[in-house]
Design an enzyme around this catalytic site. Structure first.
Site, mmCIF file in Angstrom:
data_model
loop_
_atom_site.group_PDB
_atom_site.id
_atom_site.type_symbol
_atom_site.label_atom_id
_atom_site.label_comp_id
_atom_site.label_asym_id
_atom_site.label_seq_id
_atom_site.Cartn_x
_atom_site.Cartn_y
_atom_site.Cartn_z
ATOM 1 N N LYS A 265 -53.130 -18.036 -14.315
ATOM 2 C CA LYS A 265 -53.673 -16.717 -13.992
ATOM 3 C C LYS A 265 -55.151 -16.659 -14.365
ATOM 4 O O LYS A 265 -55.591 -17.368 -15.269
ATOM 5 C CB LYS A 265 -52.932 -15.645 -14.798
ATOM 6 C CG LYS A 265 -51.524 -15.379 -14.355
ATOM 7 C CD LYS A 265 -50.890 -14.276 -15.176
ATOM 8 C CE LYS A 265 -49.471 -13.990 -14.715
ATOM 9 N NZ LYS A 265 -49.374 -13.422 -13.370
ATOM 10 N N ARG B 164 -38.450 -14.804 -11.336
ATOM 11 C CA ARG B 164 -37.283 -14.971 -10.469
ATOM 12 C C ARG B 164 -36.524 -16.255 -10.802
ATOM 13 O O ARG B 164 -35.328 -16.349 -10.563
ATOM 14 C CB ARG B 164 -37.728 -14.922 -8.997
ATOM 15 C CG ARG B 164 -38.691 -15.994 -8.626
ATOM 16 C CD ARG B 164 -39.452 -15.698 -7.329
ATOM 17 N NE ARG B 164 -40.546 -14.741 -7.520
ATOM 18 C CZ ARG B 164 -41.339 -14.313 -6.539
ATOM 19 N NH1 ARG B 164 -41.158 -14.728 -5.308
ATOM 20 N NH2 ARG B 164 -42.305 -13.442 -6.790
HETATM 21 N N1 BES Z 1 -45.353 -11.262 -14.597
HETATM 22 C C1 BES Z 1 -45.923 -11.380 -13.316
HETATM 23 C C2 BES Z 1 -45.946 -10.073 -12.550
HETATM 24 C C3 BES Z 1 -46.984 -9.085 -12.982
HETATM 25 C C4 BES Z 1 -48.305 -9.267 -12.690
HETATM 26 C C5 BES Z 1 -46.607 -7.937 -13.631
HETATM 27 C C6 BES Z 1 -49.234 -8.335 -13.048
HETATM 28 C C7 BES Z 1 -47.536 -6.987 -13.985
HETATM 29 C C8 BES Z 1 -48.862 -7.192 -13.697
HETATM 30 C C9 BES Z 1 -45.140 -12.387 -12.473
HETATM 31 O O1 BES Z 1 -44.588 -13.436 -13.170
HETATM 32 C C10 BES Z 1 -46.099 -12.968 -11.496
HETATM 33 O O2 BES Z 1 -46.996 -13.617 -11.906
HETATM 34 N N2 BES Z 1 -45.874 -12.693 -10.221
HETATM 35 C C11 BES Z 1 -46.742 -13.158 -9.196
HETATM 36 C C12 BES Z 1 -45.903 -13.622 -8.043
HETATM 37 C C13 BES Z 1 -46.677 -14.364 -7.003
HETATM 38 C C14 BES Z 1 -47.144 -15.693 -7.541
HETATM 39 C C15 BES Z 1 -45.804 -14.550 -5.799
HETATM 40 C C16 BES Z 1 -47.648 -11.992 -8.788
HETATM 41 O O3 BES Z 1 -47.177 -10.867 -8.727
HETATM 42 O O4 BES Z 1 -48.830 -12.242 -8.565
HETATM 43 MN MN MN Z 2 -45.915 -15.058 -13.427
#
Ligand code: BES
Ligand code: MN
Ligand code: ZN
Length: 506
Positions: free
Chosen positions: A263, A337
Site C-alpha cells: 500500500k 477475502r
Molecule cells: N483492508 C483493505 C480494505 C480497506 C482499505 C479498508 C482502505 C478501509 C480503507 C483490504 O484488505 C484491501 O486492501 N482491499 C483492496 C482490494 C483491492 C486490492 C481489490 C482495496 O480495497 O483497495
Molecule cells: Mn488489503
C-alpha cells in the site's frame, strides 16, 4: 463506567446533587409546576432554549437546582436518533468539565430505543483510549444515572441490554484501537481466551493445526509475517445443544501493509484497524457474557498480519483453500477475502442457522457508502431483512448491495478456479462475489465495515460498529426461536469444559 436507571420526576431531579444534570427536552414539552419544569418552560418561552435536537443551553449553579452544572438539551421528537444527537452534542460539554457523576434526565416520555441511544451516546462521548499512554488522563465520567419518569419492566430490560452493549462496544473499541504491535494475532487470541468462562468457551489453533485443516488461503496471507497466525473459535452456548448456532466470522488482519502489492504510505497506520471485524466479534461475545440470551453463537476469527518479505505470497501464486477451490492471488492486498474464505468453509461444520462475516474488506465500500452505513450482502432475503431491521433499530445502519452473477465475471482465472480480484469497477461487490463461492449451502451474509468501523482524521479511533447491529440481530433470533417454542437450557447443563487451550502446535 457505572450506569444506573432511576425513576424520578423532574421535581426530584432538581434536588439531585450531581456534577452535571443533562435534561433532554422534547418538542412541545409541557412544563409542570415544579422549579425545574418552570425553569425549562421559561427558557423555552424566551427562546433561550430551542427543542431542536442538538441545541443546548447550559448554566452553572442554576437557582433551585442542586446540580453543579445544568445542561438543557433539545431532544426534537424524542426518537432514538434525535436523543442520540442531543446527548452527543451535550457530551462535548461534559468532556471539558470535571464531571464524575452525570445524570441524564428525560423530561418527556422515554421509549426503549431512546434510552439505549442515550446510554450509548454517553459511553461514546466519554470514551478515552488509554492503553498505550504513559500518563493516561482517562475517562472523566464514572457514574451515570439515567432518570426517567417511570422505569417499567420493558425500560429496565432495555437498560440492561444497553449497559451490556456498552461493555461489548468498548471491548471492540479497545482491541481495534490498540496499535498492531499491541494487538498481534497471539494477543487477540489471549483476549478471546480471557472471555472463556460460564457459557463461553474458546479454542485457539496455531499454524500447524491450520495447515492440517488445509486452510491454504489463510496460510498464504500469514506466510510473509514473523508473527504466527491464530485461528480463534469462540462458542457461546446459551440454548439447547441441538439449536443450530449463528456463526459470526470476523476478519482479523492485525496489520495490512498490502503485502508484496504494498500500500502507499499515507494513512497506512490506519491498517491497524483491519481487524475491526474480529474486534466486533470479540465485542459481541463480551456482550453475550453479560446478557446471557437463549441462543447458540459461534465466533470465528482468522487472525494474522499481511506483510511483504522473503517468504511472502507473490502476485500470481496459486493456493488451495480449505474448500478445495484453487485461488490465483493476483493482488496480495486483497487478503481479507483469502482469510475469510477458509473461515467460511470451516463455518459449515456447525450446521449453522446463519453465517455472518464482518470485514473491513474494501476501499470501494468506503467510496460507495462512506461512514454512515455498512455494506450488506446476502444470499438470503430473510437474513438480509433481519440484518437491515437490526441496523435500523440499533442505529447501526447498513445497506444492501447486489450479488448478481455478472459481477463475478472478472474473477475468472486461466490458472486457478478463481482469482482473488476483479477490475476496479464494483470492488465491494466483486469481493462479496468471491466470498459467496465459499458460502454455498449456507444462509450467509457479509457486512463490509471498511467505512464504518473507524474514523480517521482528528477524531481517529474505532467506532465499535457493528456490535450494536449484531447484538440486535442475535436478540431478534432469540425472539424468533422463542416464538417457535424452543426451550431455554438449564444453567450448567452438560458441565462441558470451557476455556480450552489447544495443546501444542502454537
Ligand atoms: N483492508 C483493505 C480494505 C480497506 C482499505 C479498508 C482502505 C478501509 C480503507 C483490504 O484488505 C484491501 O486492501 N482491499 C483492496 C482490494 C483491492 C486490492 C481489490 C482495496 O480495497 O483497495
Ligand atoms: Mn488489503
Ligand atoms: Zn485488509
Amino acid at each position: 463506567m457505572n450506569f444506573e436507571l432511576a425513576s424520578m420526576s423532574l421535581g426530584l431531579m432538581a434536588d439531585d446533587a450531581t456534577d452535571l444534570l443533562l435534561v433532554l427536552v422534547p418538542d412541545g414539552f409541557k412544563p409542570g409546576r415544579d422549579r425545574l419544569s418552570r425553569l425549562i418552560g421559561e427558557a423555552m418561552k424566551s427562546q433561550a432554549l430551542e427543542t431542536k435536537a442538538g441545541k443546548l443551553l447550559s448554566a452553572w449553579r442554576a437557582p433551585g437546582v442542586a446540580a453543579e452544572r445544568l445542561v438543557l438539551a433539545g431532544a426534537g421528537d424524542g426518537s432514538a436518533v434525535q436523543v442520540r444527537t442531543a446527548v452527543s452534542a451535550a457530551m462535548a460539554h461534559v468532556k471539558s468539565a470535571a464531571c464524575r457523576r452525570l445524570t441524564v434526565a428525560f423530561a418527556g416520555p422515554c421509549a426503549g430505543g431512546a434510552l439505549r441511544a442515550a446510554v450509548l451516546a454517553v459511553a461514546d462521548g466519554s470514551y478515552v483510549y488509554t492503553t498505550t499512554k504513559s500518563k493516561p488522563e482517562g475517562r472523566k465520567v464514572h457514574d451515570v444515572v439515567i432518570a426517567v419518569a417511570a422505569a417499567d419492566d420493558a425500560l429496565s430490560e432495555s437498560f440492561r441490554q444497553s449497559a451490556a452493549l456498552v461493555c461489548g462496544i468498548e471491548w471492540a473499541k479497545e482491541w481495534a484501537n490498540r496499535p498492531a504491535n499491541h494487538a498481534t494475532p497471539r494477543q487477540l487470541a489471549e483476549a478471546a481466551l480471557s472471555l472463556a468462562k460460564g457459557k463461553i468457551a474458546c479454542t485457539v489453533l496455531g499454524p500447524k493445526q491450520v495447515a492440517k485443516l488445509g486452510m491454504g488461503a489463510f496460510q498464504a496471507v500469514a506466510q510473509g509475517s514473523q508473527e504466527p497466525l491464530r485461528f480463534i473459535e469462540l462458542r457461546y452456548d446459551g440454548a439447547a445443544k441441538g439449536e443450530p448456532p449463528v456463526v459470526l466470522v470476523g476478519k482479523g488482519i492485525t496489520f495490512d501493509t498490502g503485502g508484496i502489492s504494498i500500500k502507499p504510505a499515507p494513512e497506512m497506520d490506519e491498517m491497524k484497524f483491519d481487524m475491526c471485524g474480529a474486534a466486533s466479534v470479540l465485542g459481541v461475545f463480551r456482550t453475550l457474557s453479560e446478557l446471557k440470551p437463549t441462543i447458540n453463537v459461534v465466533g470465528l476469527i482468522p487472525a494474522c498480519e499481511n506483510m511483504p518479505g522473503g517468504k511472502a505470497v507473490k502476485p500470481g501464486d496459486v493456493v488451495t483453500s480449505m474448500s478445495g477451490q484453487t485461488i490465483e492471488i493476483l493482488n496480495t492486498d486483497a487478503e481479507g477475502r483469502l482469510v475469510l474464505c477458509d473461515a467460511l468453509a470451516y463455518a459449515a461444520r456447525f450446521k449453522p442457522r446463519a453465517v455472518v462475516d464482518i470485514a473491513t474488506l474494501t476501499g470501494a465500500c468506503v467510496i460507495a457508502l462512506g461512514g454512515v452505513r455498512s455494506g450488506l450482502f446476502s444470499s438470503s432475503d430473510a437474513l438480509a431483512a433481519a440484518l437491515l431491521t437490526a441496523g435500523e433499530s440499533s442505529l447501526d445502519l447498513c445497506w444492501r448491495l447486489p450479488l448478481d452473477d455478472e459481477y463475478a465475471e472478472g474473477l475468472k482465472s486461466p490458472f486457478a478456479d478463481v482469482a482473488n480480484v476483479a477490475g476496479r469497477a464494483g470492488g465491494a461487490v466483486t469481493a462479496a462475489k468471491f466470498l459467496q463461492r465459499f458460502a454455498s449451502g449456507l444462509d450467509w451474509a457479509h457486512l463490509d465495515i471498511a467505512g464504518t468501523a473507524w474514523k480517521g482524521g482528528a477524531a481517529k479511533g474505532a467506532t465499535g460498529r457493528p456490535v450494536g447491529l449484531l447484538v440486535d440481530y442475535l436478540l431478534s433470533v432469540v425472539k424468533e426461536q422463542g416464538a417457535r417454542g424452543s426451550m431455554p437450557t438449564k444453567a450448567g447443563r452438560s458441565g462441558r469444559s470451557t476455556g480450552t487451550r489447544s495443546k501444542g502446535g502454537l
